[in-house]
Design an enzyme around this catalytic site. Sequence first.
Site, short mmCIF file in Angstrom:
data_model
loop_
_atom_site.label_atom_id
_atom_site.label_comp_id
_atom_site.label_asym_id
_atom_site.label_seq_id
_atom_site.Cartn_x
_atom_site.Cartn_y
_atom_site.Cartn_z
N ALA A 1 -44.24 106.23 32.72
CA ALA A 1 -44.92 106.39 34.01
C ALA A 1 -44.73 105.13 34.86
O ALA A 1 -44.49 105.22 36.07
CB ALA A 1 -46.40 106.68 33.80
N ASP A 2 -44.83 103.97 34.24
CA ASP A 2 -44.57 102.71 34.95
C ASP A 2 -43.13 102.65 35.44
O ASP A 2 -42.86 102.29 36.59
CB ASP A 2 -44.83 101.52 34.02
CG ASP A 2 -46.27 101.05 34.06
OD1 ASP A 2 -46.95 101.29 35.05
OD2 ASP A 2 -46.70 100.41 33.08
#
Length: 398
Positions: free
Chosen positions: A176-177
Amino acid sequence: MTGALDGITVLDLSRILAGPTCTQLLGDLGATVIKIENPATGGDDTRQWGPPYATDADGNPTDLSAYFLSANRNKFSVALDIATAEGQETIRALAAEADVVIENFKPGGLAKYGLDHESLLGLNPGLVYCSISGFGQTGPNAAKPGYDLMAQGFGGIMSLTGQPEGEPMKVGVGIADVMCGMYATVGILAALRHRDRTGEGQHIDIALVDSQIAWLINEGLNYLVSGEVPARRGNGHPNIVPYQVFGTADGHVIVAVGNDSQFRRFAKFIGRPDLADDPRYATNPARLEHREALVAEVAKELARLTTQAVVTGLEALRVPVGPVNRLDEVFSSDQVAAREMRLSLDHPAIGGAQVPAIGNPLKLSRTPVSYRRPPPVFGQDTEAILSGIGRRDPAKKT
């Protein structure tokens, strides 16, 4: 050759992974990236996220954790406390000469220092200011902290990942990062294009959760179209069968049958041409309907064969197939060497010792990426960068 972003200066107020992933990519493309690190905390949090740590020429550990190394090459490190009046004035001076500012403080967190986007665009109207946060600058969750794991949970990807009867599972890396950093990069490049045409800077608001929801892709639309909540399927594909990992006589193999003609060739290879003639399996919609029965038949046949036999045999028949490599197998492969995806960078600041790196996947024919600087030790460029404030040619900004 110069990079595509040669002449672009990025003031990086971010830390951890999403922002640093973005600024490393911009640096690889030729931008000058000035990373601001807090001396009160010893710099970016990930410097302490080890072991393992890179060692200097004498074998002593440095502050270059493997995690920090993954997202911080092609950057200058400046030790600066933005909570002080002096630090704030220095940031304003740097922002006045920058093309891009990127930050991942809590929404509104920089306003108390006069370093929010409205304040800095007032100083530099052509500035592209990118804010990364967990939930974005608006909405009922805006004030909540955001980390990759929470984004994966809130955004739904964990509900799709893992074995059907097991617990929800995060992806093995901070995806997600990473994907938020990629979306941020695209937004910054688009905003720079607009700036170059009009002279106008702008504010980019991007959230980990928003970007994670965006890359739900087909599973997100499977739900929106059908109204049915997708279930975890382990390594199975929601829309194609057989398309998953299978056990072999000596390990595992990936079989990715994408259409009916491939399935017919696959069925013949495993000695079961009757499967392709069976109405339950002859088409992909039929195979989806009878997934469990087909997977059981395929698993039984593949378990008799070695991984190499399956890979070699199906490759010859043009049926997508591949191994499940460990990382030692990945980084020792001829393909990785040919594509220059494993690197070693000399690091003068730690006695000339080398630090490892993973290559940039972009292969640009005219403006290739470059690896000009290894990830810096904390504060190594403070004096050099701060002594140069006010010397940049303003003409480079438009």
